[in-house]
Design an enzyme around this catalytic site. Structure first.
Site, PDB file in Angstrom:
ATOM      1  N   ASP A 128       0.891  -1.127   0.127  1.00 51.30           N
ATOM      2  CA  ASP A 128      -0.061  -0.194  -0.245  1.00 51.30           C
ATOM      3  C   ASP A 128       0.796   1.201  -0.140  1.00 51.30           C
ATOM      4  O   ASP A 128       2.021   1.335   0.249  1.00 51.30           O
ATOM      5  CB  ASP A 128      -0.937  -0.173   1.332  1.00 51.30           C
ATOM      6  CG  ASP A 128      -0.183   0.085   2.580  1.00 51.30           C
ATOM      7  OD1 ASP A 128       0.765  -0.594   2.663  1.00 51.30           O
ATOM      8  OD2 ASP A 128      -0.709   0.603   3.540  1.00 51.30           O
ATOM      9  N   GLU A 192       0.245  -1.367   5.590  1.00 49.62           N
ATOM     10  CA  GLU A 192       1.349  -0.865   6.430  1.00 49.62           C
ATOM     11  C   GLU A 192       1.271   0.720   6.756  1.00 49.62           C
ATOM     12  O   GLU A 192       1.512   1.067   7.935  1.00 49.62           O
ATOM     13  CB  GLU A 192       2.705  -1.334   6.007  1.00 49.62           C
ATOM     14  CG  GLU A 192       3.950  -0.721   6.617  1.00 49.62           C
ATOM     15  CD  GLU A 192       4.425   0.739   6.705  1.00 49.62           C
ATOM     16  OE1 GLU A 192       5.238   1.340   7.637  1.00 49.62           O
ATOM     17  OE2 GLU A 192       3.895   1.513   5.981  1.00 49.62           O
TER      18      GLU A 192
HETATM   19  C1  LIG Z   1      20.985  11.373  10.866  1.00 45.69           C
HETATM   20  C2  LIG Z   1      20.257  11.027   9.980  1.00 45.69           C
HETATM   21  C3  LIG Z   1      18.885  11.031  10.410  1.00 45.69           C
HETATM   22  C4  LIG Z   1      18.010  10.421   9.708  1.00 45.69           C
HETATM   23  C5  LIG Z   1      17.339  10.759   8.555  1.00 45.69           C
HETATM   24  C6  LIG Z   1      16.453   9.970   7.871  1.00 45.69           C
HETATM   25  C7  LIG Z   1      16.004  10.330   6.530  1.00 45.69           C
HETATM   26  C8  LIG Z   1      14.910   9.618   6.130  1.00 45.69           C
HETATM   27  C9  LIG Z   1      14.891   8.180   5.903  1.00 45.69           C
HETATM   28  C10 LIG Z   1      14.055   7.546   6.130  1.00 45.69           C
HETATM   29  C11 LIG Z   1      12.433   7.986   6.403  1.00 45.69           C
HETATM   30  C12 LIG Z   1      12.074   7.213   7.179  1.00 45.69           C
HETATM   31  C13 LIG Z   1      10.295   7.690   7.435  1.00 45.69           C
HETATM   32  C14 LIG Z   1       9.435   6.547   6.589  1.00 45.69           C
HETATM   33  C15 LIG Z   1       8.788   5.834   7.445  1.00 45.69           C
HETATM   34  C16 LIG Z   1       7.928   5.170   6.478  1.00 45.69           C
HETATM   35  C17 LIG Z   1       6.846   4.220   7.210  1.00 45.69           C
HETATM   36  C18 LIG Z   1       5.648   4.798   7.684  1.00 45.69           C
HETATM   37  O1  LIG Z   1       5.357   6.071   6.990  1.00 45.69           O
HETATM   38  N1  LIG Z   1       4.867   4.584   8.744  1.00 45.69           N
HETATM   39  C19 LIG Z   1       3.907   5.447   9.255  1.00 45.69           C
HETATM   40  C20 LIG Z   1       2.592   4.676   9.454  1.00 45.69           C
HETATM   41  C21 LIG Z   1       2.658   3.757  10.588  1.00 45.69           C
HETATM   42  C22 LIG Z   1       3.109   2.427  10.352  1.00 45.69           C
HETATM   43  C23 LIG Z   1       3.142   1.446  11.003  1.00 45.69           C
HETATM   44  C24 LIG Z   1       2.986   1.579  12.502  1.00 45.69           C
HETATM   45  O2  LIG Z   1       2.993   0.692  13.263  1.00 45.69           O
HETATM   46  C25 LIG Z   1       2.654   2.859  12.807  1.00 45.69           C
HETATM   47  C26 LIG Z   1       2.620   4.108  11.936  1.00 45.69           C
HETATM   48  C27 LIG Z   1       4.402   6.275  10.136  1.00 45.69           C
HETATM   49  O3  LIG Z   1       3.757   7.028  10.521  1.00 45.69           O
HETATM   50  O4  LIG Z   1       5.569   6.035  10.955  1.00 45.69           O
END
Ligand SMILES: CCCCCCCC/C=C\CCCCCCCC(=O)N[C@@H](Cc1ccc(O)cc1)C(=O)O
Length: 569
Positions: A128, A192
């Site tokens: 998704d 997800e």
């Molecule tokens: C020093 C460097 C620092 C780090 C820099 C990071 C740059 C970006 C790299 C990765 C991005 C990470 C964020 C993406 C998250 C993807 C997953 C997501 O969006 N999850 C949602 C929904 C969710 C999913 C499952 C759960 O149990 C809860 C919520 C979220 O809101 O986190």
């Protein structure tokens, strides 16, 4: 104490500190196995053909959007399922692969290995995507058009490159006759983006009901290959998430009194709530630098930094406050050192001339692993300090503990080495996942949970996650496919490269030697646990004679009377 004694004591303390600082600076060097770079000229390099590109674009064109728990584009998920089925005929017809459709839309692939004594591993990704506001995009979010070598689409980095990359790698391997030793699972959840309760959780339950107790490691989406994100490091840094922040969504509610706007009270429900929200934003939680996975990250990366930064990063016990200040200046680095706070929703009022009868706001915290949910609640309550604001928990998850990232931790090293095969100039380090993924549903299977997306990012790209103009370069997608190829090939080994059974005999002798009577030419190294493993007849004859000589030579009392070479088999 005399002045002289005081000076001597101070000098002694400073010298001791200096020694500790220098020792830590020059001894913190992580394991770096020699890895064989993956080159485009390699015979097993998976090239991004037009066909591969087209089926990736097609997957991106299917808008498998999740809106909220239980609410997702069901037809599109089915469409994506049949697209995968058609695109990867070898995977879907191989006798080694079993596919189960879980909870109608999720997919669980079981790939059977020949050696049942090896613990299987698990690769996960999700089908998704989040919604997209098309008008704000440079190119439509579900067209997957290419501009300047980038494919623009919702899901390009979150996380259809994972879905398609894994299946491309498996299709390639199976079509070349790959027969794994180690079994593995591939789990694609379908929700997800709305916490995975219908998809990943059901996959996990299915695995449990089959009696699966343990996996060797789990690799899910996560951190990325970062360029220019970490102060002081020019080369790309590939961060492997060994921990994951928790989250806490709080609802703030103020009950007001409706009435005519011509006779207002001193404060309205909206005003009271706005003040609370403003206090929350003005009082960020303190830095937790040094108490979570970010400590390991900086210690791993220190040796890549110029000397001054290296001294600082190797000695966070002393220089922590300076680093904290520095990292607080930018959102991505700020996110790894503290529990962050986002006011994400605010509602109140129904009409321009009616006093609001209530107001509601939502605060979404991402919790540093060193803090508890209760601590954050108490902190917010104290900061708001207003009983008229009712605070309740909407949703929460405790942070995930750090997975091992040591020199002999199989999963971590397999991922780290596979990354370094693709991004040869990158350094790898453990990091903390700042968002959440499906991993929490699999935590009972292993403590070796890793979060890494094969995505190359430059500053500013982080806004493309769930934002506008999400994209991936064609070259990066090719790297993603080859990254998963190497994961599958590398994880098929029994032990880490360089590790053999010798450690089980270490108590008997310090004279342990490792040699195979095998003649190798450049490229043959890939046959180890890869495909087309072979030995020449001549080499096998040499191997027999080699062991003959080992036995007869070792049968001496000392090295003097060495066996005569004329005494052949
Ligand atoms: C020093 C460097 C620092 C780090 C820099 C990071 C740059 C970006 C790299 C990765 C991005 C990470 C964020 C993406 C998250 C993807 C997953 C997501 O969006 N999850 C949602 C929904 C969710 C999913 C499952 C759960 O149990 C809860 C919520 C979220 O809101 O986190």
């Amino acid at each position: 104490m005399s002045c002289k004694q005081l000076c001597i004591t101070l000098v002694a303390i400073c010298s001791a500190l200096l020694v500790i600082v220098l020792v830590r600076t020059f001894t913190l060097v992580p394991r770096k196995d020699v890895v064989i770079a993956c080159k485009t000229a390699d015979s097993d390099f998976i090239k991004l053909t037009d066909q591969i590109l087209k089926r990736f674009q097609k997957a991106l064109q299917i808008d498998t959007i999740s809106f909220k728990r239980g609410e997702y584009n069901r037809d599109q998920l089915l469409l994506l399922g049949s697209h995968l089925q058609k695109s990867f005929p070898v995977v879907h017809s191989s006798p080694l692969v079993k596919l189960d459709i879980i909870a109608n839309y999720s997919r669980l692939y079981t790939i059977s290995g020949s050696n049942t004594s090896l613990t299987p591993y698990l690769l996960t990704a999700h089908l998704d995507v989040v919604p997209a506001i098309a008008e704000e995009w440079e190119l439509p979010p579900f067209d997957a058009q290419i501009k300047d070598e980038f494919i623009y689409a919702r899901g390009a980095i979150d996380f259809k490159q994972g879905i398609m990359g894994i299946l491309e790698a498996l299709e390639y391997l199976l079509s070349k006759g790959f027969k794994p030793n180690r079994s593995f699972y591939i789990g694609f959840g379908h929700d997800e983006e709305v916490t995975g309760v219908d998809g990943a959780r059901a996959i996990s339950q299915e695995l449990q009901s089959r009696g699966l107790k343990q996996v060797e490691f789990l690799l899910d989406e996560g951190l990325a290959v970062l360029n220019g994100f970490i102060p002081g490091i020019k080369k790309p840094v590939a961060l492997i998430g060994i921990g994951e922040k928790g989250f806490l969504t709080l609802k703030l509610y103020v009950k007001g009194e409706a009435g005519h706007s011509s006779m207002p009270l001193k404060e309205t429900a909206i005003g009271i709530l706005a003040k609370a929200v403003s206090k929350i934003e003005d009082n960020p939680l303190p830095s937790m630098l040094g108490y979570g996975p970010e400590k390991e990250m900086l210690e791993h990366l220190a040796h890549e930094m110029p000397l001054a930064a290296r001294i600082v990063m190797s000695n966070l016990w002393l220089f922590g406050p300076i680093v904290s200040w520095f990292f607080s200046q930018k959102p991505p680095t700020n996110a790894i050192i503290r529990t962050v706070t986002s006011v994400t929703m605010f509602n109140g009022g129904v009409k321009t001339n009616v006093l609001p009868s209530d107001a509601t706001a939502y605060i979404n915290h991402r919790i540093h692993p060193a803090q508890s949910l209760q601590e954050i609640m108490d902190y917010d309550r104290a900061v708001i300090n207003d009983d008229r604001v009712q605070i309740s928990v909407e949703d929460s998850m405790v942070a995930a503990a750090g997975s091992p990232s040591g020199e002999n931790d199989f999963g971590y090293q397999i991922i780290s080495n596979s990354i370094r095969q693709i991004w040869t100039n990158a350094t790898t380090a453990p990091g903390m996942m700042i968002g959440n993924t499906d991993t929490k549903h699999y935590k009972d299977f292993t403590k070796n949970i890793y979060r890494f997306s094969p995505t190359v990012m430059f500053p500013g790209d982080e806004k493309r996650f769930h934002g506008v103009n999400e994209r991936i370069s064609k070259n990066n997608y090719e790297q993603a496919i080859n990254f998963y190829y190497h994961i599958i090939v590398n994880a098929d080994k029994r032990l880490l490269m360089g590790n053999t059974d010798t450690r089980h005999y270490a108590m008997f002798t310090k004279n342990i030697y490792r040699f195979c009577p095998t003649v190798m030419f450049l490229g043959d190294e890939k046959r180890f646990h890869g495909i087309n493993e072979r030995i020449s007849k001549k080499n096998y004859e040499q191997a027999i004679n080699f062991y003959y000589h080992v036995i007869t030579n070792a049968d001496q009392r000392s090295l003097i009377n060495i066996h005569q070479h004329s005494d052949e088999l």
